[in-house]
Motif scaffolding. Structure first.
Motif, PDB file in Angstrom:
ATOM      1  N   LEU A 269      31.190  39.523  60.724  1.00  0.00           N
ATOM      2  CA  LEU A 269      32.381  40.116  59.237  1.00  0.00           C
ATOM      3  C   LEU A 269      32.375  41.453  59.535  1.00  0.00           C
ATOM      4  CD1 LEU A 269      29.804  37.585  57.127  1.00  0.00           C
ATOM      5  CD2 LEU A 269      32.989  37.349  57.926  1.00  0.00           C
ATOM      6  N   MET A 270      30.702  42.224  60.229  1.00  0.00           N
ATOM      7  CA  MET A 270      30.888  43.311  59.905  1.00  0.00           C
ATOM      8  C   MET A 270      32.452  44.438  60.821  1.00  0.00           C
ATOM      9  SD  MET A 270      27.043  44.354  59.959  1.00  0.00           S
ATOM     10  CE  MET A 270      27.541  46.141  59.734  1.00  0.00           C
TER      11      MET A 270
ATOM     12  N   ASP B 221      35.440  43.650  59.571  1.00  0.00           N
ATOM     13  CA  ASP B 221      35.739  44.826  58.067  1.00  0.00           C
ATOM     14  C   ASP B 221      35.994  46.294  58.544  1.00  0.00           C
ATOM     15  OD1 ASP B 221      35.929  42.546  56.581  1.00  0.00           O
ATOM     16  OD2 ASP B 221      33.525  43.100  55.940  1.00  0.00           O
ATOM     17  N   LYS B 222      35.111  46.785  60.266  1.00  0.00           N
ATOM     18  CA  LYS B 222      35.310  47.821  60.410  1.00  0.00           C
ATOM     19  C   LYS B 222      34.691  48.676  59.798  1.00  0.00           C
ATOM     20  CE  LYS B 222      38.763  48.116  64.224  1.00  0.00           C
ATOM     21  NZ  LYS B 222      38.008  47.465  64.898  1.00  0.00           N
ATOM     22  N   ASP B 223      33.068  48.005  59.310  1.00  0.00           N
ATOM     23  CA  ASP B 223      32.018  48.986  58.598  1.00  0.00           C
ATOM     24  C   ASP B 223      31.554  49.556  59.678  1.00  0.00           C
ATOM     25  OD1 ASP B 223      29.249  48.734  57.328  1.00  0.00           O
ATOM     26  OD2 ASP B 223      29.861  46.596  56.834  1.00  0.00           O
ATOM     27  N   PRO B 224      30.989  50.586  58.966  1.00  0.00           N
ATOM     28  CA  PRO B 224      30.402  52.367  59.859  1.00  0.00           C
ATOM     29  C   PRO B 224      29.117  52.194  59.551  1.00  0.00           C
ATOM     30  CG  PRO B 224      31.025  52.804  57.372  1.00  0.00           C
ATOM     31  CD  PRO B 224      31.923  51.354  57.816  1.00  0.00           C
ATOM     32  N   ALA B 225      28.374  50.472  59.438  1.00  0.00           N
ATOM     33  CA  ALA B 225      27.152  50.522  59.765  1.00  0.00           C
ATOM     34  C   ALA B 225      27.103  49.605  60.828  1.00  0.00           C
ATOM     35  CB  ALA B 225      26.401  49.655  58.077  1.00  0.00           C
ATOM     36  N   ARG B 226      27.511  48.828  61.441  1.00  0.00           N
ATOM     37  CA  ARG B 226      28.154  47.762  62.901  1.00  0.00           C
ATOM     38  C   ARG B 226      26.863  48.602  63.378  1.00  0.00           C
ATOM     39  NH1 ARG B 226      33.146  49.664  62.961  1.00  0.00           N
ATOM     40  NH2 ARG B 226      33.567  50.698  64.902  1.00  0.00           N
ATOM     41  N   PRO B 227      26.269  47.720  64.665  1.00  0.00           N
ATOM     42  CA  PRO B 227      25.001  48.168  64.961  1.00  0.00           C
ATOM     43  C   PRO B 227      26.093  48.945  66.918  1.00  0.00           C
ATOM     44  CG  PRO B 227      25.104  45.650  65.031  1.00  0.00           C
ATOM     45  CD  PRO B 227      25.995  45.896  63.662  1.00  0.00           C
ATOM     46  N   LEU B 228      25.180  49.561  67.234  1.00  0.00           N
ATOM     47  CA  LEU B 228      25.567  49.473  68.604  1.00  0.00           C
ATOM     48  C   LEU B 228      25.682  48.632  69.153  1.00  0.00           C
ATOM     49  CD1 LEU B 228      24.020  53.349  69.139  1.00  0.00           C
ATOM     50  CD2 LEU B 228      26.335  52.713  68.207  1.00  0.00           C
ATOM     51  N   SER B 229      24.694  47.622  69.393  1.00  0.00           N
ATOM     52  CA  SER B 229      23.972  46.237  70.052  1.00  0.00           C
ATOM     53  C   SER B 229      23.852  45.902  69.962  1.00  0.00           C
ATOM     54  CB  SER B 229      23.617  46.762  71.533  1.00  0.00           C
ATOM     55  OG  SER B 229      22.116  46.882  71.650  1.00  0.00           O
ATOM     56  N   MET B 230      23.749  44.066  70.504  1.00  0.00           N
ATOM     57  CA  MET B 230      23.177  43.318  69.821  1.00  0.00           C
ATOM     58  C   MET B 230      23.197  42.232  70.756  1.00  0.00           C
ATOM     59  SD  MET B 230      26.834  40.839  69.003  1.00  0.00           S
ATOM     60  CE  MET B 230      27.761  40.872  69.561  1.00  0.00           C
ATOM     61  N   THR B 231      21.466  42.001  71.000  1.00  0.00           N
ATOM     62  CA  THR B 231      21.222  41.361  71.746  1.00  0.00           C
ATOM     63  C   THR B 231      20.039  39.638  71.028  1.00  0.00           C
ATOM     64  OG1 THR B 231      20.079  43.091  72.564  1.00  0.00           O
ATOM     65  CG2 THR B 231      18.845  41.182  73.233  1.00  0.00           C
ATOM     66  N   PHE B 232      20.889  39.190  71.719  1.00  0.00           N
ATOM     67  CA  PHE B 232      20.962  37.451  71.822  1.00  0.00           C
ATOM     68  C   PHE B 232      19.405  37.032  72.551  1.00  0.00           C
ATOM     69  CE2 PHE B 232      24.629  38.056  70.153  1.00  0.00           C
ATOM     70  CZ  PHE B 232      24.232  38.129  68.010  1.00  0.00           C
TER      71      PHE B 232
END
Length: 420
Positions: A194-195, A198-209
């Motif tokens: 979702l972020m 929305d091109k949300d500037p708070a979107r993270p640099l990386s995601m780890t699952f």
């Protein structure tokens, strides 16, 4: 009714636990001639075992030791930086002056660990946190036990979980790395999608699952099969109970932690029985170090929290029965989740070769869902010879998985930043 029985049983055992404690202390008195005999040690061990198996285990404390950085001891303070009724966001603040003395002169990467809301407390990730404290600003979600949330604070479902994750990422800002450990995988991926859309500037640099049920149709495990074999109504009719007084969440409908714990234990019952037999033997022999290690593990493992009815049932339906995220039908508060919107957030998936909770491939499915993410921003890691717990804790995590994660965050985080 079951919750009332559980509370009454706990109360009924209270005087017997007091007797057991008194017996143990009496047998361990220095002046007691029976204390150092085999019979005396056996009685003390039996009393200790009875007390430990009938006690209610409370939420553990973090009790983090000062972290060593470049030969200096840096004190760590637990601080709440964001708070809602169902979660506190904790920041483990390292003493600024001690950091300077250790030669740390610039800001270090921020990492948010999204702890599972699946029965255990966030302190289950103590070892995970400790591994990152020397070179990261570490944050973690501290989810609230549903039986302590007053019914006036409203409901909390899987959509709310997703909304909370997005709010916390917004609080931390766009230079954050987020790590979802087990259960939070689907809602964290949804929040980030979702972020990204929305091109949300708070979107993270990386995601780890890590060991996450992104698509439980792949290599289904015993818990996965149970969730699919039983109809949704079975879970609603048999596993949901009403919190009773004196809990502050009285009258709230929950999936009780003691039921979840029963399921955990039954999956490896022989192993737990053997552990307690060995514990008793170590107490009799006076082998305090091994007994202390047993207590440290079970003080954490046996401390469980309740989950709200709506969160638990929606998770069963959306994640384990209808596979909504994997099939592209998941919505968050009426909005469709589109993982393909993620194009500039690095992705790492980690699985354990012997994981009996999230089978091989379930976490890797995130790569398929993030179809428009460049391969240069993707990595996958399967750790040999570890089960579910070993994915985020233990020797192999410290020595192999954590260093790989840190390297990924630096290298791929820079690439993701360049993509923007």
């Amino acid at each position: 009714m079951l919750y009332s029985v559980y509370e009454l049983n706990h109360l009924a055992m209270t005087p017997w636990r007091a007797v057991a404690n008194a017996t143990r202390r009496m047998m361990q008195l220095p002046g007691n001639p029976m204390g150092d005999t085999y019979a005396g040690r056996s009685v003390a061990a039996a009393a200790d075992l009875f007390e430990s198996m009938t006690r209610r285990y409370v939420k553990p404390e973090w009790m983090l030791e000062p972290v060593e950085i470049n030969g200096h001891k840096v004190p760590v303070t637990e601080t709440v930086v964001w708070s809602q009724p169902w979660c506190n966001l904790l920041h483990f603040v390292r003493d600024p002056e001690a950091l300077k003395a250790a030669g740390v002169k610039k800001a270090q990467p921020k990492v948010l660990f999204v702890a599972p809301m699946s029965g255990h407390y966030a302190t289950l990730l103590r070892g995970t946190v400790e591994a990152f404290l020397p070179d990261h600003e570490v944050y973690i979600t501290d989810w609230t036990d549903a039986r302590t949330v007053p019914i006036t604070d409203g409901r909390f479902d899987l959509d709310d979980f997703t909304t909370y994750v997005r709010a916390m990422l917004t609080e931390l800002g766009g230079d954050t790395h987020v790590v979802a450990v087990c259960q939070p995988g689907p809602p964290v991926l949804a929040a980030i999608a979702l972020m990204a859309e929305d091109k949300d500037p708070a979107r993270p640099l990386s995601m780890t699952f890590m060991g996450s049920p992104i698509d439980t149709r792949l290599s289904p495990t015993v818990p996965n099969k149970l969730a699919e074999e039983k109809p949704y109504e079975w879970f609603a009719d048999n596993l949901i109970h009403t919190v009773t007084l004196p809990n502050t969440g009285a009258m709230r409908q929950v999936y009780p932690g003691f039921l979840q714990l029963t399921g955990f234990i039954n999956m490896n019952l022989d192993r737990h029985v053997d552990a307690y037999k060995e514990y008793f033997a170590n107490l009799v022999k006076g082998n305090g170090d091994d007994a202390d290690r047993h207590n440290a593990f079970y003080d954490e493992y046996l401390a469980v929290m309740d989950l709200s009815e709506e969160f638990y049932l929606q998770t069963i339906r959306d994640v384990f029965q209808e596979h909504k995220l994997a099939l592209g039908t998941q919505e968050v508060k009426g909005r469709l989740v589109k993982p393909a919107s993620i194009t500039d957030i690095a992705l790492l998936t980690i699985e354990g070769e012997n994981d009996d909770i999230s089978g091989i491939g379930q976490t890797q499915a995130a790569h398929t869902l993030c179809a428009d993410l460049p391969d240069s921003l993707k990595e996958d890691w399967v750790q040999p010879d570890v089960g579910h717990y070993g994915v985020f804790n233990g020797r192999r995590f410290r020595e192999q998985i954590a260093p790989m994660m840190k390297r990924f965050m630096v290298e791929k985080g820079d690439l993701a930043r360049a993509e923007r």
